[in-house]
Write a protein that holds these residues in place. Structure first.
Motif, PDB file in Angstrom:
ATOM      1  N   HIS A 156     -28.230  25.116   4.939  1.00  0.00           N
ATOM      2  CA  HIS A 156     -27.801  26.256   4.725  1.00  0.00           C
ATOM      3  C   HIS A 156     -28.975  27.537   4.902  1.00  0.00           C
ATOM      4  O   HIS A 156     -29.937  26.974   5.166  1.00  0.00           O
ATOM      5  N   ASP A 158     -30.825  30.915   3.054  1.00  0.00           N
ATOM      6  CA  ASP A 158     -30.879  31.449   2.056  1.00  0.00           C
ATOM      7  C   ASP A 158     -30.589  33.193   1.957  1.00  0.00           C
ATOM      8  O   ASP A 158     -30.297  33.630   2.857  1.00  0.00           O
ATOM      9  N   HIS A 289     -31.572  25.077   6.358  1.00  0.00           N
ATOM     10  CA  HIS A 289     -32.595  23.911   5.701  1.00  0.00           C
ATOM     11  C   HIS A 289     -31.844  23.438   4.629  1.00  0.00           C
ATOM     12  O   HIS A 289     -30.914  24.078   4.110  1.00  0.00           O
TER      13      HIS A 289
END
Ligand SMILES: [Fe+2]
Length: 323
Positions: A156, A158, A289
């Motif tokens: 994903h 952030d 990540h």
């Protein structure tokens, strides 16, 4: 692996990661760590939390310990799309060179210095501070996958559910006991083999609805597409997470489902092991990540720190809206 001792860098060496040439390993020399810890030995974590300008002072102290070369190197590498990620380590963090500073406190001050060399951290609404510390343990009752040890945390970006930009993310490991597994997983957007299939899709630029669970303390929904405005060169940047996007119709739901499946089976995702005291610094819109699962152990314990923020040109997001 290419190692560089020159290119004007002082007090640190760089090399590319053995698993992926894009990821740059930066190792601060023993002398740099010692020099930095001497300069900051009068400050504690609380003073840096209370006085934002001190964060810039300690960042400048670290930069001075490298004859002002570290800040330039980090910014250039994080902004450069072909790299965009750094694994930062210290050659040594022995007590003898920390000059009386506690190991955990030193880590917090070090990542604070790094974040202020590449920009300014956003307020982390989960912690109410400019950074968030959290523990991963064997058992967990939280409302997202962040702290859950026995499952893989999917790839994903952030900051999908907050209004301000999130240009970069710092993930630091401060302590680890009885840990096997749980490596960081990262994937550069350009290495995702299905990128074109999803980027050329009619829903690629459509606004989607995003929100977050209660623990995040964000009381609003946001709207943005998966693929953000391109960089100057025209390459796609991404803002995606499976848990916090709320599809409002079947087409959106199936597009997102397929995207999640594709990302989780991508061969080019690679593992990065972080030693205690090291940190990953990534360009948030060009690197996804996640985290691999841990091998169960009843006394598993890991202390992590994260900071998320913007490059200096993107500060004052709310101010700019009112101009
Ligand atoms: Fe994350």
């Amino acid at each position: 692996m290419k190692t560089s001792l020159n290119k004007g860098n002082v007090g640190f060496v760089t090399s590319s990661h053995p698993s992926n040439e894009r990821l740059q390993i930066v190792t601060l020399s023993r002398n740099t760590v010692n020099n930095f810890s001497e300069k900051i030995s009068n400050f504690d974590v609380q003073s840096v939390e209370y006085k934002p300008f001190l964060r810039f002072f300690i960042a400048n102290s670290l930069n001075q310990a490298t004859q002002n070369t570290l800040g330039n190197y980090l910014l250039k590498t994080i902004k450069d799309r072909s790299t965009g990620a750094v694994l930062l380590e210290c050659e040594s963090m022995d007590d003898s060179i920390l000059n009386g500073t506690d190991f955990i406190d030193f880590n917090i001050l070090l990542s604070t210095a790094i974040s202020h060399l590449i920009g300014v951290p956003n307020l982390d609404s989960m912690s109410g501070k400019f950074y968030a510390r959290f523990s991963v343990k064997n058992e967990d009752n939280s409302d997202s996958y962040l702290r859950q040890a026995h499952r893989r945390m999917e790839l994903h970006n952030d900051g999908t559910y907050v209004k301000e930009p999130t240009d970069w993310v710092i993930m630091q490991k401060m302590l680890e006991v009885n840990v096997d597994g749980g490596d960081s997983l990262i994937l550069h957007v350009d290495d995702w083999q299905d990128l074109d299939k999803f980027y050329q899709h009619p829903l690629a630029k459509e606004n989607l609805q995003w929100s977050s669970p209660a623990s995040k303390n964000v009381g609003y929904k946001t709207y943005h597409p998966i693929f953000l405005d391109e960089q100057v060169e025209g390459e796609p940047r991404m803002s995606f997470i499976d848990q916090f996007v709320e599809p409002l119709n079947m087409d959106q739901g199936l597009y997102l489902y397929e995207m999640g499946e594709s990302l989780e089976t991508e061969d080019n995702t690679f593992n990065v092991q972080l030693l205690e005291g090291s940190m990953l610094i990534i360009n948030n819109y060009i690197w996804l990540h996640g985290r691999d699962k841990f091998v169960p152990h009843k006394n598993l314990h890991r202390e992590l720190l994260r900071q998320r923020g913007v490059f200096v040109e993107n500060t004052g997001y709310d101010n700019k809206k009112n101009v």
